[in-house]
Enzyme design. Structure first.
Site, mmCIF file in Angstrom:
data_model
loop_
_atom_site.group_PDB
_atom_site.id
_atom_site.type_symbol
_atom_site.label_atom_id
_atom_site.label_comp_id
_atom_site.label_asym_id
_atom_site.label_seq_id
_atom_site.Cartn_x
_atom_site.Cartn_y
_atom_site.Cartn_z
ATOM 1 C CB SER A 161 -0.830 -0.031 1.218
ATOM 2 O OG SER A 161 -1.906 1.037 0.999
ATOM 3 C CG ASP A 207 -6.408 -2.183 -4.235
ATOM 4 O OD1 ASP A 207 -7.171 -1.421 -3.507
ATOM 5 O OD2 ASP A 207 -5.190 -2.481 -4.206
ATOM 6 C CG HIS A 239 -5.541 -2.114 -0.727
ATOM 7 N ND1 HIS A 239 -4.511 -1.680 -1.875
ATOM 8 C CD2 HIS A 239 -4.911 -1.795 0.652
ATOM 9 C CE1 HIS A 239 -3.799 -0.820 -1.006
ATOM 10 N NE2 HIS A 239 -4.091 -0.750 0.258
#
Length: 289
Positions: A161, A207, A239
Site C-alpha cells: 500500500s 482493489d 487491496h
C-alpha cells in the site's frame, strides 16, 4: 610416417592431459554465479511456505534506531555459503509490521536477510516510508547484529500500500538498489520515470483502496521502457492480499529478488515467458531480462 595404434593412443592421452591441466588453471567459479544460494529451484520449491534455509529472527527496538520505527530481522542461520542479499519491507497506512510478518521468514528461508519494519507513525506517507526503508537498510548493513551476513552491494525493497508507494520512492532515490517489489502500491506521485532499479509491481484486480487503474498500472507505465520491469495483477484480489500468506505473490516475489539481487538466472524460467497461471489476470514485462 604411419603411427602405431599404441603411439596414437599415447598422443591422445597426452593431449587430454594437457587440456585437463589448462582447464584446471581456470578458477572453477569463473563460469558460475558466486551469488547463487540454495538448490536448483522448482515450481514446488518457490511455492513452498519455507525454502531450504533454516531461519532465525531478532527483534529491533525503535529505541535503538533512527529514521524508522524498528522491526524484525529474519535471516538464514547457515553461513557456509557466504553472505546474502537483504530486503527491507514496509507495511501500509495505519498498519504495523505484523501485517506483513509472514513474508519475512518465507523470503529469508530462500536465502535472504529480511527486515520487516515498523514506521515512525502509522500515518506516514509514501515518501516518508521510502526514506524509512532506506534508513532500515542502512541500519541493517552498518549496525545490526547480522551485518556480517549481508552483501551490502545486493539490497532490495518491498512494501504494501503506502509502503508499496514508499518502495517506488526508495527505488527512485537510491538507484544502487538491485530490486524493488511494490505490493498493491498507493502514492499520489504517479511519475516514476527516474527509477533505474529493476521493479516488479503486483496489484490486485479487485482493489478498491488503490485501484490498479489509478495506481499500479500508471506506476508501471511511467517506469522507463528500457528498465527490467514487470506488472502482475492477481485475479479478483483485494487491496489486502499481502496481509495473509499468498503463494502466487510469494513465488514471483522470490523469483524477482533471486533474479536481480542474486543475479540468479535459474529463476528466469518463472518470469519469462509470461507465466501461465490461473491466479493472474494480467501480466506485462520487458522480458527477456
Amino acid at each position: 610416417m604411419r603411427r602405431s595404434p599404441r603411439h596414437l593412443a599415447g598422443l591422445v592421452t597426452a593431449l587430454a592431459l594437457v587440456a585437463g591441466t589448462a582447464a584446471a588453471t581456470v578458477p572453477a567459479q569463473a563460469a558460475d554465479n558466486p551469488y547463487e544460494r540454495g538448490p536448483d529451484p522448482t515450481e514446488s520449491s518457490i511455492e513452498a511456505s519455507r525454502g531450504s534455509f533454516a531461519v532465525s529472527q531478532t527483534r529491533v527496538s525503535s529505541l535503538v534506531v533512527t529514521g524508522f520505527g524498528g522491526g524484525t530481522i529474519y535471516y538464514p542461520t547457515d553461513t557456509s555459503q557466504g553472505t546474502f542479499g537483504a530486503v527491507a519491507i514496509s507495511p501500509g497506512f495505519t498498519a504495523d509490521q505484523s501485517s506483513i510478518a509472514w513474508i519475512g521468514p518465507r523470503l529469508a528461508s530462500q536465502g535472504f536477510v529480511v527486515f520487516t519494519i515498523d514506521t515512525i507513525t502509522r500515518y506516514d506517507q509514501p515518501a516518508s516510508r521510502g526514506d524509512q526503508l532506506l534508513a532500515a537498510l542502512d541500519y541493517l548493513t552498518q549496525r545490526s547484529s547480522v551485518r556480517t551476513r549481508i552483501d551490502t552491494s545486493r539490497l532490495g525493497v518491498a512494501g504494501h500500500s503506502m509502503g508499496g508507494g514508499g518502495t517506488l520512492e526508495a527505488a527512485n532515490d537510491r538507484p544502487a538498489l538491485q530490486a524493488a517489489v511494490p505490493l498493491a502500491p498507493w502514492d499520489l506521485n504517479k511519475n516514476f520515470s527516474g527509477v533505474r532499479v529493476p521493479t516488479f509491481i503486483i496489484g490486485g484486480e479487485a482493489d478498491t483502496v488503490a485501484p490498479v487503474s489509478s495506481h499500479s498500472q500508471p506506476f508501471y507505465s511511467t517506469l522507463p521502457g528500457t528498465l527490467d520491469k514487470a506488472y502482475m495483477e492477481l485475479d479478483n484480489a483485494s487491496h489486502f492480499f499481502p496481509n495473509l500468506p499468498n503463494t502466487t505473490m510469494a513465488k514471483y516475489m522470490i523469483s524477482w529478488f533471486k533474479r536481480f539481487i542474486d543475479d540468479d538466472t535459474r529463476y528466469d524460467q518463472f518470469l519469462c515467458p509470461v507465466p501461465n497461471d490461473s491466479d493472474i489476470s494480467e501480466y506485462r514485462s520487458t522480458c527477456p531480462y
